[in-house]
Enzyme design. Sequence first.
Site, mmCIF file in Angstrom:
data_model
loop_
_atom_site.group_PDB
_atom_site.id
_atom_site.type_symbol
_atom_site.label_atom_id
_atom_site.label_comp_id
_atom_site.label_asym_id
_atom_site.label_seq_id
_atom_site.Cartn_x
_atom_site.Cartn_y
_atom_site.Cartn_z
ATOM 1 N N THR A 1 46.517 10.034 30.034
ATOM 2 C CA THR A 1 45.815 11.344 30.680
ATOM 3 C C THR A 1 45.445 11.438 31.941
ATOM 4 O O THR A 1 45.651 10.375 32.456
ATOM 5 C CB THR A 1 45.097 11.835 28.823
ATOM 6 N N ALA B 1 41.031 7.337 22.933
ATOM 7 C CA ALA B 1 39.909 9.074 22.220
ATOM 8 C C ALA B 1 40.025 9.417 23.766
ATOM 9 O O ALA B 1 39.441 9.538 24.656
ATOM 10 C CB ALA B 1 38.890 8.416 21.588
ATOM 11 N N GLU B 2 39.835 11.216 23.206
ATOM 12 C CA GLU B 2 39.404 11.640 24.329
ATOM 13 C C GLU B 2 37.507 11.539 24.254
ATOM 14 O O GLU B 2 37.455 11.510 23.204
ATOM 15 C CB GLU B 2 39.595 13.373 24.137
ATOM 16 N N SER B 3 37.002 10.924 25.170
ATOM 17 C CA SER B 3 35.778 10.455 25.185
ATOM 18 C C SER B 3 34.335 11.662 26.223
ATOM 19 O O SER B 3 33.325 10.566 25.845
ATOM 20 C CB SER B 3 35.096 8.988 25.108
ATOM 21 N N VAL C 1 22.011 15.087 38.062
ATOM 22 C CA VAL C 1 20.858 15.065 36.738
ATOM 23 C C VAL C 1 20.444 15.567 35.520
ATOM 24 O O VAL C 1 19.561 16.441 35.667
ATOM 25 C CB VAL C 1 19.456 13.862 36.905
ATOM 26 N N LYS D 1 34.567 11.522 16.568
ATOM 27 C CA LYS D 1 34.779 9.922 15.973
ATOM 28 C C LYS D 1 34.080 9.704 15.335
ATOM 29 O O LYS D 1 34.669 8.914 13.719
ATOM 30 C CB LYS D 1 33.712 9.728 17.539
ATOM 31 N N ASN E 1 28.725 2.105 27.480
ATOM 32 C CA ASN E 1 29.399 1.138 28.302
ATOM 33 C C ASN E 1 29.374 0.613 29.511
ATOM 34 O O ASN E 1 29.458 2.243 30.597
ATOM 35 C CB ASN E 1 30.832 0.603 27.913
ATOM 36 N N TYR F 1 32.654 16.296 20.752
ATOM 37 C CA TYR F 1 32.648 14.877 21.062
ATOM 38 C C TYR F 1 32.262 13.437 19.533
ATOM 39 O O TYR F 1 33.158 12.513 19.146
ATOM 40 C CB TYR F 1 32.477 14.281 22.322
ATOM 41 N N THR G 1 31.632 4.945 18.420
ATOM 42 C CA THR G 1 30.466 4.984 19.554
ATOM 43 C C THR G 1 28.874 4.933 18.549
ATOM 44 O O THR G 1 29.384 5.681 17.410
ATOM 45 C CB THR G 1 30.657 6.010 20.374
ATOM 46 N N ASP G 2 28.163 4.547 19.339
ATOM 47 C CA ASP G 2 26.615 4.856 18.449
ATOM 48 C C ASP G 2 26.310 6.352 18.757
ATOM 49 O O ASP G 2 25.464 6.897 17.782
ATOM 50 C CB ASP G 2 25.758 4.556 19.285
ATOM 51 N N GLU G 3 27.482 7.331 19.709
ATOM 52 C CA GLU G 3 26.348 9.012 19.136
ATOM 53 C C GLU G 3 27.109 9.447 17.876
ATOM 54 O O GLU G 3 26.439 10.938 17.644
ATOM 55 C CB GLU G 3 27.603 9.542 20.489
ATOM 56 N N ASP H 1 20.598 21.406 32.327
ATOM 57 C CA ASP H 1 20.677 20.099 31.062
ATOM 58 C C ASP H 1 21.900 20.678 29.425
ATOM 59 O O ASP H 1 22.126 21.926 29.671
ATOM 60 C CB ASP H 1 19.323 20.063 29.781
#
Length: 339
Positions: free
Chosen positions: A39, A86-88, A211, A159, A185, A155, A128-130, A277
Site C-alpha cells: 500500500t 497494519a494500518e498505523s 507541530v 490494535k 520507533n 488506530y 503498540t503502547d498506544e 491539535d
Amino acid sequence: MKKNKVLVTGGAGFIGGNFVQYMLDKYSDYYIFNLDLLTYAGDITKHHSYKENENYHFIKADIADRETIMTIFEKEKFDYVVHFAAESHVDRSISDPGIFVKTNVLGTQVLLDASKEIGVSKFVHVSTDEVYGDLDFDPTTFFTEKTPLQPNSPYSASKASSDLLVRAYHETYGLPVNITRCSNNYGPYHFPEKLIPLTISRVINDQKVPVYGDGRNIRDWLHVIDHCAAIDLVMHEGVNGEVYNVGGHNERTNLEVVKTVIKTLGKSEELIEFVKDRLGHDKRYAIDPTKLENLGWKPKYNFETGIAQTIQWYLDNKEWWDQIISGEYQNYFEKQYSI
C-alpha cells in the site's frame, strides 16, 4: 538440515522492513518470507540488495484475503509468524477508520486462523503502547504489561482489538503467541509522514515543520534496530502467552524532537509552525521495559546517538524519500496540515 521458515507480514513497511534485513543478516539458516500488500507506505526497494539471496522471498498479498492467506500457509508451512502488517498512521485512522478495522482486526484474525491450521511454533504480534491510552506528565508513571487497555484513537482501538484476538487464540486454542508493545520507533526507511522523518525531510528542504498544538506531547523513542533485536529475542525466548513492552527510556516532547533535528541540521527554529491539535491527541507515552530486560534485552542506542545516525541516513538517502514525498503524498500532507 531443515531451515526454519519465518513469515514477516508487513515486511515492506518501516519496522517490518528493518526486521527483514535484521533477520537476513543474522540468520543464514532461516528462510525469510516477506508478505506485504504494498500500500502507500510499502516499499521493497529497501530490500534490493537481498533479491538474489536464496533465503529471501517476497509475496504480495492482503492479510485480510482469507482464501489467499490459507493457500500460502498450507503451501509453505511456516515455523514462525511475526505480524507487523497494519494500518498505523493515527491521522489517517481519524479520517478513515474502516480500513483500520479491516486490516488490523480482520486481517489479524485471518493470520491467526491460518497459523492455528498449520500449527506454527510461535506467532509474534507486534503491537503498540498506544493501546494503553495516555499518561499524565508525572515522570514516575509508566505503562507496564498490566496497564489496562484504554485506546483513544481508531488506530489504537483497532490494535487493541487485534491484541485481544491474539490473546484469545492462545487461551482458547493453545496457539503459542507473544504480544510486543513498543514505544515510538525511528530510524532508516521511516515513511516521511511520521514526526521524525517528516521533520528531517522538511528541514533539509527549508520548509515549515508542522507541530500539533503546543508541542508538549511526550513520546518515548526507540531506535528501530533495538526494536528488531527485542522481537528476535521474544520470538525465540518469550514465554508463550506473555506480553512484552519494548521501550527506550528516551522521553522527549514533540517540540524537543523537532528542535533537536533543526539544531543538528544547522537551521532556524523559525521553520516551526504550530498547527491545530490532532483530535484525541494523547499527552504522554512512557514504557517500563523491565520484563523484557529480564529476558535479556538491552537497547543499543540512546536518543542522542540514534537521532544523529538517523539524520545522517536521511541526508545520505535523499533520493529514496524525495520520490515518496512527491505526488499523492504531497496532496495528503497539504490536506492534513493546511501548510
